[in-house]
Design a protein around this motif. Structure first.
Motif, short mmCIF file in Angstrom:
data_model
loop_
_atom_site.label_atom_id
_atom_site.label_comp_id
_atom_site.label_asym_id
_atom_site.label_seq_id
_atom_site.Cartn_x
_atom_site.Cartn_y
_atom_site.Cartn_z
N HIS A 143 38.96 2.67 -49.45
CA HIS A 143 39.06 3.09 -50.86
C HIS A 143 40.49 3.25 -51.34
CE1 HIS A 143 34.80 3.43 -51.37
NE2 HIS A 143 34.69 4.34 -50.43
N GLY A 144 41.42 2.54 -50.75
CA GLY A 144 42.81 2.65 -51.16
C GLY A 144 43.43 1.29 -51.41
N PRO A 145 44.72 1.30 -51.69
CA PRO A 145 45.41 0.02 -51.90
C PRO A 145 45.29 -0.86 -50.65
CG PRO A 145 46.80 1.85 -52.58
CD PRO A 145 45.60 2.44 -51.89
N ASP A 146 45.10 -2.11 -50.88
CA ASP A 146 45.02 -3.10 -49.80
C ASP A 146 43.86 -2.86 -48.83
OD1 ASP A 146 47.34 -4.41 -50.80
OD2 ASP A 146 48.60 -2.94 -49.75
N GLU A 147 42.75 -2.30 -49.34
CA GLU A 147 41.57 -2.11 -48.51
C GLU A 147 41.07 -3.47 -48.02
OE1 GLU A 147 37.07 -0.22 -48.79
OE2 GLU A 147 38.17 -0.60 -50.62
N TYR A 148 40.63 -3.51 -46.78
CA TYR A 148 40.08 -4.77 -46.26
C TYR A 148 39.10 -4.52 -45.13
CZ TYR A 148 43.21 -4.31 -42.24
OH TYR A 148 43.84 -3.85 -41.10
N VAL A 149 38.26 -5.51 -44.88
CA VAL A 149 37.34 -5.52 -43.75
C VAL A 149 37.66 -6.75 -42.92
CG1 VAL A 149 34.94 -5.89 -43.08
CG2 VAL A 149 35.48 -4.31 -44.93
N GLU A 150 37.70 -6.59 -41.62
CA GLU A 150 37.92 -7.73 -40.73
C GLU A 150 36.61 -8.50 -40.65
OE1 GLU A 150 39.43 -6.10 -37.09
OE2 GLU A 150 41.22 -5.32 -38.07
N VAL A 151 36.60 -9.70 -41.16
CA VAL A 151 35.38 -10.50 -41.27
C VAL A 151 34.71 -10.66 -39.91
CG1 VAL A 151 34.45 -12.75 -41.94
CG2 VAL A 151 36.23 -11.67 -43.34
N GLU A 152 35.49 -10.83 -38.87
CA GLU A 152 34.93 -11.01 -37.54
C GLU A 152 34.11 -9.81 -37.09
OE1 GLU A 152 38.61 -10.76 -37.75
OE2 GLU A 152 38.41 -12.70 -38.71
N SER A 153 34.42 -8.62 -37.64
CA SER A 153 33.71 -7.41 -37.21
C SER A 153 32.33 -7.30 -37.85
CB SER A 153 34.53 -6.16 -37.55
OG SER A 153 34.54 -5.92 -38.95
N LEU A 154 32.04 -8.10 -38.86
CA LEU A 154 30.74 -8.01 -39.53
C LEU A 154 29.59 -8.39 -38.60
CD1 LEU A 154 31.70 -9.46 -43.01
CD2 LEU A 154 31.16 -7.08 -42.46
N GLU A 155 29.78 -9.40 -37.78
CA GLU A 155 28.73 -9.81 -36.83
C GLU A 155 28.49 -8.71 -35.80
OE1 GLU A 155 25.67 -11.83 -35.38
OE2 GLU A 155 26.80 -12.51 -37.13
N GLN A 156 29.56 -8.12 -35.30
CA GLN A 156 29.42 -7.02 -34.34
C GLN A 156 28.72 -5.82 -35.00
OE1 GLN A 156 33.02 -4.87 -33.00
NE2 GLN A 156 32.33 -5.42 -30.94
N TYR A 157 29.08 -5.52 -36.23
CA TYR A 157 28.45 -4.44 -36.99
C TYR A 157 26.95 -4.68 -37.11
CZ TYR A 157 27.62 -1.40 -41.09
OH TYR A 157 27.15 -0.47 -41.97
N LYS A 158 26.58 -5.93 -37.39
CA LYS A 158 25.15 -6.28 -37.50
C LYS A 158 24.44 -6.05 -36.17
CE LYS A 158 23.26 -10.52 -37.43
NZ LYS A 158 23.07 -11.93 -37.80
N ARG A 159 25.07 -6.43 -35.06
CA ARG A 159 24.45 -6.24 -33.75
C ARG A 159 24.28 -4.75 -33.43
NH1 ARG A 159 28.23 -10.18 -32.27
NH2 ARG A 159 29.40 -8.62 -31.09
N ILE A 160 25.28 -3.94 -33.80
CA ILE A 160 25.19 -2.49 -33.57
C ILE A 160 24.01 -1.92 -34.33
CG2 ILE A 160 26.33 -0.26 -33.98
CD1 ILE A 160 29.03 -1.79 -33.53
N LEU A 161 23.91 -2.27 -35.61
CA LEU A 161 22.81 -1.75 -36.43
C LEU A 161 21.45 -2.21 -35.90
CD1 LEU A 161 24.24 -2.08 -40.04
CD2 LEU A 161 23.97 0.00 -38.67
N LYS A 162 21.37 -3.46 -35.48
CA LYS A 162 20.11 -3.99 -34.94
C LYS A 162 19.70 -3.21 -33.69
CE LYS A 162 17.96 -8.28 -33.44
NZ LYS A 162 18.13 -9.72 -33.23
N HIS A 163 20.66 -3.01 -32.78
CA HIS A 163 20.39 -2.26 -31.56
C HIS A 163 19.98 -0.83 -31.89
CE1 HIS A 163 21.34 0.04 -27.88
NE2 HIS A 163 20.92 -1.06 -27.27
N PHE A 164 20.68 -0.21 -32.82
CA PHE A 164 20.38 1.16 -33.23
C PHE A 164 18.95 1.26 -33.77
CE2 PHE A 164 20.31 4.13 -36.89
CZ PHE A 164 20.46 5.33 -36.21
#
Length: 176
Positions: A143-164
């Motif tokens: 929520h600040g200047p130059d906020e970003y998400v590492e695109v590569e982490s999205l797949e890992q995030y999906k796997r974490i949520l699926k496992h959870f």
């Protein structure tokens, strides 16, 4: 008026309640968000106002904090525009433990809990006594200047949520 406002600000900033800590927060968030005073450069200002954004810690009483501010701000009018309770979830909550386990399994690293200033949708769940945490992909400058998400982490995030989710469902079936 501006000098008096600055003195009041410094007195408020020095309040011990703003130096307190909790398990997940080093201290409350304290931000001088707005200040206004004076009309022109060759005139002594007759008034000065400032606005503070204080995100108090779980366990702190907002009414007590306001009274401390009123006591510290000599001769000032203190008004409160909005109060929102901090969100706190116990580290031993079953959902939190499962999310941490899923994260550790998928990342190969130890998950850690931490507190964060700001406001999020978790407050709506907390108001209904529903445990909630913020959790997301890797990035920076939330929520600040130059906020970003590492695109590569999205797949890992999906796997974490699926496992959870799968393990929450499995645990429910075992209890049912």
């Amino acid at each position: 008026a501006i000098v008096a406002a600055v003195q009041n600000y410094l007195a408020i900033e020095a309040l011990p309640v703003l130096k307190e800590t909790s398990a997940l927060f080093p201290n409350p968030s304290f931000n001088l968000a707005k200040i206004a005073g004076g009309q022109v450069i060759n005139q002594v200002p007759d008034k000065c106002t400032f606005s503070l954004d204080i995100r108090y810690l779980p366990g702190q009483n907002p009414d007590e904090i306001v009274e401390m501010i009123r006591s510290a701000a000599k001769g000032a009018t203190v008004t409160v525009d909005y109060v929102g309770a901090p969100v706190e979830v116990e580290a031993d909550n079953g959902f939190v433990k499962q999310l941490m386990a899923s994260t550790e399994l998928e990342t190969g690293r130890s998950a850690r809990l931490f507190g964060q200033d700001g406001s999020a949708d978790t407050r709506f769940y907390a108001a209904l006594d529903i445990p909630a945490v913020e959790f997301g992909p890797t990035g920076a400058n939330h929520h600040g200047p130059d906020e970003y998400v590492e695109v590569e982490s999205l797949e890992q995030y999906k796997r974490i949520l699926k496992h959870f989710i799968q393990n929450i469902a499995k645990n429910e079936e075992e209890r049912g």
